[in-house]
Motif scaffolding. Structure first.
Motif, PDB file in Angstrom:
ATOM      1  N   LYS A  66      64.301  39.507  61.348  1.00  0.00           N
ATOM      2  CA  LYS A  66      63.886  39.889  59.614  1.00  0.00           C
ATOM      3  C   LYS A  66      62.732  39.435  59.171  1.00  0.00           C
ATOM      4  N   LEU A  67      62.272  38.006  59.462  1.00  0.00           N
ATOM      5  CA  LEU A  67      60.963  37.550  59.021  1.00  0.00           C
ATOM      6  C   LEU A  67      59.871  38.477  59.672  1.00  0.00           C
ATOM      7  N   LYS A  68      59.941  38.663  60.863  1.00  0.00           N
ATOM      8  CA  LYS A  68      58.737  39.576  61.428  1.00  0.00           C
ATOM      9  C   LYS A  68      58.735  41.030  60.622  1.00  0.00           C
ATOM     10  N   ASP A  69      59.973  41.622  60.238  1.00  0.00           N
ATOM     11  CA  ASP A  69      59.954  42.927  59.616  1.00  0.00           C
ATOM     12  C   ASP A  69      59.307  42.475  58.262  1.00  0.00           C
ATOM     13  N   GLU A  70      59.435  41.308  57.390  1.00  0.00           N
ATOM     14  CA  GLU A  70      58.873  41.145  56.188  1.00  0.00           C
ATOM     15  C   GLU A  70      57.508  40.690  56.384  1.00  0.00           C
ATOM     16  N   GLY A  71      57.247  40.407  57.574  1.00  0.00           N
ATOM     17  CA  GLY A  71      55.619  39.801  57.855  1.00  0.00           C
ATOM     18  C   GLY A  71      55.492  38.546  57.476  1.00  0.00           C
ATOM     19  N   THR A  72      56.646  37.522  57.381  1.00  0.00           N
ATOM     20  CA  THR A  72      56.326  36.105  57.211  1.00  0.00           C
ATOM     21  C   THR A  72      56.454  35.388  58.672  1.00  0.00           C
ATOM     22  N   ALA A  73      56.827  36.208  59.758  1.00  0.00           N
ATOM     23  CA  ALA A  73      56.844  35.335  61.044  1.00  0.00           C
ATOM     24  C   ALA A  73      55.812  36.294  61.868  1.00  0.00           C
ATOM     25  N   SER A  74      55.541  35.335  63.026  1.00  0.00           N
ATOM     26  CA  SER A  74      54.501  36.234  63.819  1.00  0.00           C
ATOM     27  C   SER A  74      55.438  37.056  64.766  1.00  0.00           C
ATOM     28  N   VAL A  75      54.975  37.656  65.398  1.00  0.00           N
ATOM     29  CA  VAL A  75      55.545  38.588  66.423  1.00  0.00           C
ATOM     30  C   VAL A  75      55.799  37.647  67.769  1.00  0.00           C
ATOM     31  N   GLN A  76      54.549  36.840  67.908  1.00  0.00           N
ATOM     32  CA  GLN A  76      54.942  35.761  68.916  1.00  0.00           C
ATOM     33  C   GLN A  76      56.099  34.885  69.105  1.00  0.00           C
ATOM     34  N   LYS A  77      56.284  34.510  67.779  1.00  0.00           N
ATOM     35  CA  LYS A  77      57.604  33.568  67.322  1.00  0.00           C
ATOM     36  C   LYS A  77      58.808  34.276  67.593  1.00  0.00           C
ATOM     37  N   TYR A  78      58.804  35.511  67.345  1.00  0.00           N
ATOM     38  CA  TYR A  78      59.795  36.569  67.334  1.00  0.00           C
ATOM     39  C   TYR A  78      60.259  36.738  69.074  1.00  0.00           C
ATOM     40  N   GLU A  79      59.038  36.913  69.837  1.00  0.00           N
ATOM     41  CA  GLU A  79      59.275  37.170  71.116  1.00  0.00           C
ATOM     42  C   GLU A  79      59.847  36.049  72.036  1.00  0.00           C
ATOM     43  N   SER A  80      59.291  34.787  71.422  1.00  0.00           N
ATOM     44  CA  SER A  80      59.769  33.322  71.941  1.00  0.00           C
ATOM     45  C   SER A  80      61.423  33.322  71.726  1.00  0.00           C
ATOM     46  N   THR A  81      61.792  33.465  70.696  1.00  0.00           N
ATOM     47  CA  THR A  81      63.273  33.221  70.040  1.00  0.00           C
ATOM     48  C   THR A  81      63.936  34.447  70.904  1.00  0.00           C
ATOM     49  N   ARG A  82      63.417  35.601  71.208  1.00  0.00           N
ATOM     50  CA  ARG A  82      64.240  36.490  71.983  1.00  0.00           C
ATOM     51  C   ARG A  82      64.464  36.121  73.356  1.00  0.00           C
ATOM     52  N   ALA A  83      63.425  35.595  73.918  1.00  0.00           N
ATOM     53  CA  ALA A  83      63.440  35.032  75.094  1.00  0.00           C
ATOM     54  C   ALA A  83      64.519  33.955  75.613  1.00  0.00           C
ATOM     55  N   GLU A  84      64.466  33.087  74.395  1.00  0.00           N
ATOM     56  CA  GLU A  84      65.555  31.850  74.260  1.00  0.00           C
ATOM     57  C   GLU A  84      66.974  32.306  74.259  1.00  0.00           C
ATOM     58  N   ALA A  85      67.210  33.446  73.575  1.00  0.00           N
ATOM     59  CA  ALA A  85      68.329  34.040  73.616  1.00  0.00           C
ATOM     60  C   ALA A  85      68.782  34.661  74.891  1.00  0.00           C
ATOM     61  N   ILE A  86      67.813  35.362  75.734  1.00  0.00           N
ATOM     62  CA  ILE A  86      68.277  36.011  76.849  1.00  0.00           C
ATOM     63  C   ILE A  86      68.599  34.876  77.845  1.00  0.00           C
TER      64      ILE A  86
END
Length: 407
Positions: A149-169
């Motif tokens: 959500k933050l990535k879509d709002e532009g308040t979070a970097s794409v890199q942080k989003y991808e890191s969080t996604r890897a942790e979930a996987i």
């Protein structure tokens, strides 16, 4: 030695008057010793008559044509339809053996119990790890949703989003691994309780309670299915070829005779014929399945397997006592129209009600000797007597001697 009438007359003259030679007549008395044997021989020859050989008394039976079941007999051995070796799948110490040796068991009945505490502990530990990994995955999913959500709002970097996604996987993978580990631990716990895999009869215990058993290596007991039961037998190649036309008409019926001579009450059918002939024995393996509801038969028993090829089959029958055997094979003595006997080689089939099936050598209506076989020979004239008379070979003189002995 025999003398003609004229020669005998000359001998008498020589003996009475003497013998004339070139020196005159010689006294007959001197030649008595020489002539007497010749005269006696001549008298014996003239008075003797050939003795007629006494006819041997025999009883005969007539070969008969009959319709009987066509049955082939074989030595067979019983075998279990299902035979299971019971072994442990996990290592541990035996703590229980609740079954009674030699009893009937059902599929799923408990036979042995291995100490379950180590396996239960493993299950508990894997459950705890599973819960931890489930929590990590849930947290990772929440973080992933927030950073998306933050990535879509532009308040979070794409890199942080991808890191969080890897942790979930990664958390999802750890959860799956812990689920598999829990399943393995639960299987080991289940394997610690050893149950019967089939309905059958259990054997004796081979390992007592308190002993350590190894996975897959230690045989604990066996369970066999007794109803129905198999019987294996092996006809020769030649016999099997005779059976093929009858087998093509439908399953062959099979009955059994136990080693005690008692007929087994149940009847089965042939359900298997091997696909090759044993080159070492020249036989082919066959199998019948027999109902065994009382479970009186056991695997490994030797029996006589009687295979019925046809319920009605035209054959020639003669009494079994008419058949003799020597190094040349089986034979009978056939009585001709002139009451003389001749030896006839025969090929015998199965025995049926105290008679033999004759496959070759005798035809219906032939008379065969049934008593006195030892006293007759080919070409001999015989006297046929009724069964139950004085008996073959007993003449009137023999009867008088017997009566005198009884008196």
């Amino acid at each position: 030695m025999s003398l003609t009438k004229s020669k005998m007359q000359s001998c008498r003259q020589v003996c009475q008057h003497g013998w004339r030679d070139g020196r005159g007549l010689r006294p007959g008395a001197l030649w008595v010793a020489l002539c007497l044997p010749l005269l006696l021989a001549g008298c014996d020859a003239s008075n003797s008559k050939p003795k007629q050989e006494a006819k041997q008394q025999v009883e005969v039976a007539t070969a008969a044509s009959a319709e009987i079941p066509l049955v082939e007999e074989f030595v067979g051995q019983t075998a279990a339809v299902t035979y299971v070796d019971v072994r442990a799948k996990v290592q541990g110490y035996l703590t229980e053996r609740p079954f009674v040796e030699g009893s009937d068991v059902k599929k799923g009945d408990v036979l042995f119990v291995i100490d379950q505490r180590p396996f239960q502990a493993e299950v508990n530990q894997n459950k705890a790890e599973l819960e931890q990994n489930q929590g990590r995955l849930d947290f990772a999913k929440e973080q992933l949703a927030r950073y998306e959500k933050l990535k879509d709002e532009g308040t979070a970097s794409v890199q942080k989003y991808e890191s969080t996604r890897a942790e979930a996987i990664e958390a999802a993978g750890e959860l799956a691994a812990s689920q598999a580990a829990l399943q393995n631990a639960q299987l080991d716990l289940d394997y610690a309780t050893i149950t019967s895999p089939i309905d059958g009869r259990v054997s004796n215990t081979l390992v007592d309670v308190g002993n350590l058993v190894s996975a897959e290596d230690t045989l604990l007991t066996t369970v066999v299915q007794l109803d129905p039961i198999y019987v294996y037998f092996s006809p020769s190649e030649e016999t099997y070829q005779k059976m093929v036309p009858f087998q093509a008409k439908g399953p062959l019926k099979v009955s059994m005779v136990l080693s005690s001579g008692e007929a087994f009450p149940q009847e089965g059918t042939v359900d298997f014929v091997d696909n090759k002939v044993d080159p070492n024995t020249g036989t082919i393996k066959m199998r019948a399945v027999i109902p065994n509801p009382d479970k009186t038969l056991r695997p490994g028993q030797f029996v006589t397997a009687k295979v019925t090829l046809a319920d009605k089959h035209q054959v020639v029958l003669i009494p079994a006592e008419a058949v003799a055997q020597d190094e040349g094979g089986h034979y009978v003595y056939v009585v001709g129209k002139d009451d003389t006997v001749n030896r006839q080689d025969v090929t015998i089939g199965p025995e049926y009600q105290a008679s033999y099936v004759i496959e070759k050598g005798v035809k219906p209506g032939d008379r065969v000797v049934v008593t006195g076989l030892q006293k007759v020979h080919a070409g001999a004239a015989v006297e046929i007597v009724e069964p139950g008379s004085n008996g073959p070979g007993n003449t009137g003189a023999d009867k008088q001697d017997a009566q005198a002995a009884d008196g």
